[in-house]
Design a protein around this motif. Structure first.
Motif, mmCIF file in Angstrom:
data_model
loop_
_atom_site.group_PDB
_atom_site.id
_atom_site.type_symbol
_atom_site.label_atom_id
_atom_site.label_comp_id
_atom_site.label_asym_id
_atom_site.label_seq_id
_atom_site.Cartn_x
_atom_site.Cartn_y
_atom_site.Cartn_z
ATOM 1 N N GLU A 135 -6.212 -6.180 7.165
ATOM 2 C CA GLU A 135 -5.063 -5.352 6.337
ATOM 3 C C GLU A 135 -5.683 -3.985 5.909
ATOM 4 N N LEU A 136 -5.137 -3.032 6.716
ATOM 5 C CA LEU A 136 -5.700 -1.655 6.582
ATOM 6 C C LEU A 136 -4.429 -0.851 7.057
ATOM 7 N N GLY A 137 -4.178 0.507 6.784
ATOM 8 C CA GLY A 137 -3.538 1.486 7.103
ATOM 9 C C GLY A 137 -2.545 2.191 6.213
ATOM 10 N N ALA A 138 -2.245 1.305 4.995
ATOM 11 C CA ALA A 138 -1.337 1.674 3.950
ATOM 12 C C ALA A 138 -1.673 3.116 3.309
ATOM 13 N N ASN A 139 -3.031 3.438 3.030
ATOM 14 C CA ASN A 139 -3.480 4.506 2.407
ATOM 15 C C ASN A 139 -3.303 5.614 3.511
ATOM 16 N N ASP A 140 -3.528 5.385 4.846
ATOM 17 C CA ASP A 140 -3.312 6.332 5.775
ATOM 18 C C ASP A 140 -1.764 6.929 5.935
ATOM 19 N N GLY A 141 -1.151 5.839 5.503
ATOM 20 C CA GLY A 141 0.487 6.544 5.616
ATOM 21 C C GLY A 141 0.794 7.181 4.625
ATOM 22 N N LEU A 142 0.372 6.725 3.276
ATOM 23 C CA LEU A 142 0.593 7.424 2.065
ATOM 24 C C LEU A 142 0.201 8.910 2.044
ATOM 25 N N ARG A 143 -0.947 9.087 2.647
ATOM 26 C CA ARG A 143 -1.542 10.428 2.913
ATOM 27 C C ARG A 143 -1.227 11.125 4.028
ATOM 28 N N GLY A 144 -0.370 10.569 4.818
ATOM 29 C CA GLY A 144 0.219 11.426 6.127
ATOM 30 C C GLY A 144 -0.784 11.590 7.159
ATOM 31 N N VAL A 145 -1.678 10.704 7.331
ATOM 32 C CA VAL A 145 -2.609 10.821 7.975
ATOM 33 C C VAL A 145 -1.986 10.538 9.836
ATOM 34 N N ALA A 146 -2.550 11.373 10.703
ATOM 35 C CA ALA A 146 -1.688 11.075 11.863
ATOM 36 C C ALA A 146 -1.816 9.656 12.479
ATOM 37 N N LEU A 147 -0.635 9.226 12.966
ATOM 38 C CA LEU A 147 -0.284 7.994 13.431
ATOM 39 C C LEU A 147 -1.402 7.488 14.533
ATOM 40 N N SER A 148 -1.725 8.530 15.409
ATOM 41 C CA SER A 148 -2.574 8.275 16.487
ATOM 42 C C SER A 148 -3.916 8.156 15.856
ATOM 43 N N GLU A 149 -4.200 8.620 14.769
ATOM 44 C CA GLU A 149 -5.634 8.434 14.118
ATOM 45 C C GLU A 149 -5.815 7.069 13.756
ATOM 46 N N THR A 150 -4.650 6.460 12.841
ATOM 47 C CA THR A 150 -4.642 5.192 12.380
ATOM 48 C C THR A 150 -4.585 4.162 13.338
ATOM 49 N N ARG A 151 -3.708 4.383 14.425
ATOM 50 C CA ARG A 151 -3.898 3.331 15.380
ATOM 51 C C ARG A 151 -5.190 3.284 16.069
ATOM 52 N N ALA A 152 -5.787 4.557 16.444
ATOM 53 C CA ALA A 152 -7.081 4.491 17.137
ATOM 54 C C ALA A 152 -8.139 3.687 16.255
ATOM 55 N N ASN A 153 -8.234 3.884 14.869
ATOM 56 C CA ASN A 153 -9.148 3.390 13.900
ATOM 57 C C ASN A 153 -8.853 1.624 13.763
ATOM 58 N N LEU A 154 -7.627 1.528 13.854
ATOM 59 C CA LEU A 154 -7.195 -0.085 13.529
ATOM 60 C C LEU A 154 -7.550 -0.697 15.096
ATOM 61 N N GLN A 155 -7.478 0.044 16.201
ATOM 62 C CA GLN A 155 -7.738 -0.449 17.758
ATOM 63 C C GLN A 155 -9.355 -0.807 17.464
ATOM 64 N N GLU A 156 -10.048 0.310 17.147
ATOM 65 C CA GLU A 156 -11.449 0.131 17.276
ATOM 66 C C GLU A 156 -12.129 -0.962 16.279
ATOM 67 N N ILE A 157 -11.542 -1.292 15.194
ATOM 68 C CA ILE A 157 -11.677 -2.443 14.360
ATOM 69 C C ILE A 157 -11.581 -3.684 15.201
ATOM 70 N N ILE A 158 -10.446 -3.666 15.676
ATOM 71 C CA ILE A 158 -10.199 -4.842 16.696
ATOM 72 C C ILE A 158 -11.027 -5.292 17.685
ATOM 73 N N ASP A 159 -11.327 -3.828 18.437
ATOM 74 C CA ASP A 159 -12.289 -4.031 19.639
ATOM 75 C C ASP A 159 -13.633 -4.688 19.050
ATOM 76 N N VAL A 160 -14.330 -3.957 18.155
ATOM 77 C CA VAL A 160 -15.564 -4.446 17.564
ATOM 78 C C VAL A 160 -15.519 -5.963 17.221
ATOM 79 N N VAL A 161 -14.586 -6.483 16.368
ATOM 80 C CA VAL A 161 -14.440 -8.030 16.259
ATOM 81 C C VAL A 161 -14.519 -8.745 17.571
ATOM 82 N N LYS A 162 -13.689 -8.248 18.389
ATOM 83 C CA LYS A 162 -13.420 -8.920 19.763
ATOM 84 C C LYS A 162 -14.973 -8.725 20.607
ATOM 85 N N GLU A 163 -15.651 -7.947 20.425
ATOM 86 C CA GLU A 163 -16.647 -7.558 21.358
ATOM 87 C C GLU A 163 -18.012 -8.653 20.574
ATOM 88 N N LYS A 164 -18.049 -8.319 19.300
ATOM 89 C CA LYS A 164 -19.241 -9.235 18.725
ATOM 90 C C LYS A 164 -18.882 -10.639 18.202
#
Length: 248
Positions: A135-164
């Protein structure tokens, strides 16, 4: 802190809905201002050594299955006197009432962004986790963070969970933004959760604050964070997606 908005933005709606939407937008503006304030303490929060396994209900350490909620202030239960009243705690109560062998871990940090989550996921996932709720990303959106950055960060989290932890089931909790953030940005922000869920073949909660976001009676005095009753509704929303994944 453990053991432990259905409003979709649509154009050309009636005036009554428009008034609600205005209130909803004010809610997000307030949240934006607050999140900016939280930024000052973000580095300190992210580097604070948090307990890896903190329980918030009566379940014992003999539980063999673990559900980890990884999020921001919504998950953390900001403003509540008892962290067990936050939605992860309410989920634990539902599990206990069914006598199911699961312990809920609340790994929510107020002010957390997707970047912050990405920086701490490695040590959080060291423990055994059967179901991981992201459950993350809301603060990114409200601060206008580039969507590509938010997407990449969430994907990285998912990747780490899947790998480990390859056997861990992942649930992605979606968020939505008000139209005043810009219609294109708003639409793409909502869609990125759908895209990530499909790409990674994981479960999706379309809008974790369904029926709660923007409803004054269900939020605290700041108009941002859910009350105990609001968290109960959030827990029901999460439960719809979570329950089918639990082992009977």
């Amino acid at each position: 802190m453990f053991k432990a908005y259905n409003n979709h933005f649509q154009p050309n709606l009636p005036l009554s809905f428009g008034l609600k939407l205005i209130k909803f937008s004010y809610f997000f503006i307030a949240l934006f201002l607050l999140s900016c304030g939280e930024t000052k303490n973000e580095k300190a929060i992210e580097t604070e050594e948090l307990p890896e396994h903190t329980e918030t209900s009566s379940a014992t350490n003999t539980a063999t299955n673990t559900i980890l909620f990884f999020g921001d202030s919504i998950t953390a239960g900001y403003g509540l006197d008892d962290s067990n009243d936050a939605y992860p705690g309410v989920v634990q109560q539902k599990i206990d009432s069914l006598d199911m062998d699961y312990t809920v871990i609340n790994s929510g940090v107020s002010g957390e962004t997707s970047a912050g989550g990405s920086s701490r996921i490695d040590w959080v996932i060291k423990q055994k986790v059967d179901i991981f709720v992201l459950e993350l990303g809301a603060n990114d959106g409200l601060r206008g963070v580039a969507l590509s950055e938010t997407r990449a960060n969430l994907q990285e989290i998912i990747d780490v969970v899947k790998e480990k932890s390859p056997e861990t089931k992942i649930i992605l909790a979606g968020m939505q933004l008000p139209p005043n953030m810009g219609q294109e940005y708003t639409n793409e922000f909502k869609q990125l959760y759908v895209d990530l869920a499909e790409k990674n073949n994981i479960a999706l909660i379309p809008f974790i604050l369904k029926d709660v976001g923007g409803v004054a009676a269900l939020n605290q005095a700041d108009g941002i964070h859910p009350t105990i009753e609001g968290h109960s509704i959030v827990a029901n929303t999460v439960w719809e997606t979570l329950k089918p994944l639990l082992k009977s």
